[in-house]
Design a protein around this motif. Structure first.
Motif, PDB file in Angstrom:
ATOM      1  N   LEU A 100      45.451  46.886  42.220  1.00 25.47           N
ATOM      2  CA  LEU A 100      44.265  46.057  42.081  1.00 25.47           C
ATOM      3  C   LEU A 100      44.701  44.650  41.701  1.00 25.47           C
ATOM      4  O   LEU A 100      45.737  44.464  41.061  1.00 25.47           O
ATOM      5  CB  LEU A 100      43.328  46.624  41.000  1.00 25.47           C
ATOM      6  N   ILE A 101      43.901  43.696  42.086  1.00 22.70           N
ATOM      7  CA  ILE A 101      44.173  42.298  41.762  1.00 22.70           C
ATOM      8  C   ILE A 101      43.195  41.890  40.673  1.00 22.70           C
ATOM      9  O   ILE A 101      42.011  42.226  40.735  1.00 22.70           O
ATOM     10  CB  ILE A 101      43.962  41.393  42.998  1.00 22.70           C
ATOM     11  N   GLU A 102      43.696  41.161  39.687  1.00 24.14           N
ATOM     12  CA  GLU A 102      42.801  40.629  38.667  1.00 24.14           C
ATOM     13  C   GLU A 102      43.211  39.212  38.316  1.00 24.14           C
ATOM     14  O   GLU A 102      44.370  38.816  38.491  1.00 24.14           O
ATOM     15  CB  GLU A 102      42.750  41.522  37.429  1.00 24.14           C
ATOM     16  N   LEU A 103      42.238  38.452  37.836  1.00 25.02           N
ATOM     17  CA  LEU A 103      42.503  37.086  37.397  1.00 25.02           C
ATOM     18  C   LEU A 103      43.287  37.110  36.088  1.00 25.02           C
ATOM     19  O   LEU A 103      43.012  37.922  35.217  1.00 25.02           O
ATOM     20  CB  LEU A 103      41.191  36.335  37.155  1.00 25.02           C
ATOM     21  N   THR A 104      44.233  36.216  35.959  1.00 24.91           N
ATOM     22  CA  THR A 104      44.933  36.017  34.688  1.00 24.91           C
ATOM     23  C   THR A 104      44.105  35.031  33.854  1.00 24.91           C
ATOM     24  O   THR A 104      43.118  34.461  34.346  1.00 24.91           O
ATOM     25  CB  THR A 104      46.324  35.411  34.925  1.00 24.91           C
ATOM     26  N   GLU A 105      44.522  34.814  32.638  1.00 24.47           N
ATOM     27  CA  GLU A 105      43.851  33.802  31.818  1.00 24.47           C
ATOM     28  C   GLU A 105      43.951  32.438  32.492  1.00 24.47           C
ATOM     29  O   GLU A 105      42.992  31.657  32.483  1.00 24.47           O
ATOM     30  CB  GLU A 105      44.457  33.755  30.417  1.00 24.47           C
ATOM     31  N   GLN A 106      45.101  32.145  33.064  1.00 23.00           N
ATOM     32  CA  GLN A 106      45.288  30.878  33.770  1.00 23.00           C
ATOM     33  C   GLN A 106      44.333  30.781  34.962  1.00 23.00           C
ATOM     34  O   GLN A 106      43.759  29.729  35.232  1.00 23.00           O
ATOM     35  CB  GLN A 106      46.736  30.747  34.223  1.00 23.00           C
ATOM     36  N   GLY A 107      44.150  31.885  35.682  1.00 23.19           N
ATOM     37  CA  GLY A 107      43.220  31.914  36.812  1.00 23.19           C
ATOM     38  C   GLY A 107      41.791  31.722  36.363  1.00 23.19           C
ATOM     39  O   GLY A 107      41.013  30.993  36.999  1.00 23.19           O
ATOM     40  N   GLN A 108      41.431  32.367  35.256  1.00 18.39           N
ATOM     41  CA  GLN A 108      40.073  32.207  34.706  1.00 18.39           C
ATOM     42  C   GLN A 108      39.831  30.768  34.268  1.00 18.39           C
ATOM     43  O   GLN A 108      38.735  30.230  34.439  1.00 18.39           O
ATOM     44  CB  GLN A 108      39.851  33.171  33.555  1.00 18.39           C
ATOM     45  N   ALA A 109      40.860  30.136  33.719  1.00 20.48           N
ATOM     46  CA  ALA A 109      40.727  28.748  33.276  1.00 20.48           C
ATOM     47  C   ALA A 109      40.627  27.794  34.464  1.00 20.48           C
ATOM     48  O   ALA A 109      39.922  26.778  34.390  1.00 20.48           O
ATOM     49  CB  ALA A 109      41.924  28.359  32.397  1.00 20.48           C
TER      50      ALA A 109
END
Length: 151
Positions: A100-109
């Motif tokens: 599965l792919i998920e956003l990292t904190e950096q991606g969320q930011a």
């Protein structure tokens, strides 16, 4: 005898609709590329981040469907996004053959800035549209999509 001028619908039947849709898709892509460039994101990379944020996909095959990519091209795209630190792959408990792919904190930011860039591009493309125009466009494009699914 005066030749009959083809209608717009006649021109659509002979390929103009496909040409216009392809041209609009290209214009949207180019507008997004310009706005996303300062964030070092491409349009396909943005689409993946946006899909993750909206819950529209989490697997390689989900993103292949959205972007009409084959699995090899999508794997390479996901690799580039992961290298930027925006996403990570996690084990898929339901199917050990996939992840599965998920956003990292950096991606969320990064996402709010990317969404704002998309907003700028779309507002520019829709300059001069009224709410009624937008509703009509939505209705007509939706009808084309419905008709495409009934073939």
């Amino acid at each position: 005898m005066t030749p009959v001028k083809p209608t717009v619908l006649d021109s659509f039947y002979t390929g103009e609709l496909g040409f216009m849709v392809t041209s609009v898709r290209g214009a949207i892509h180019e507008a997004l590329e310009r706005e996303l460039a300062p964030f070092e994101l491409t349009t396909p990379q943005y689409v993946v981040l946006n899909c993750l944020a909206k819950g529209w996909g989490r697997t390689l095959s989900d993103f292949c469907r959205v972007l009409a990519y084959d699995s090899g091209a999508m794997t390479r795209l996901l690799d580039r996004i992961a290298a930027k630190g925006f996403i990570r792959r996690v084990e898929n408990e339901a199917d050990r053959r996939s992840y599965l792919i998920e956003l990292t904190e950096q991606g969320q930011a990064a996402l709010p800035r990317a969404l704002a860039a998309c907003d700028v591009a779309m507002r520019r493309l829709l300059t001069g549209f009224s709410e009624d125009d937008a509703q009509t466009l939505h209705k007509l494009l939706s009808r084309v999509l419905i008709n495409a699914k009934t073939d």
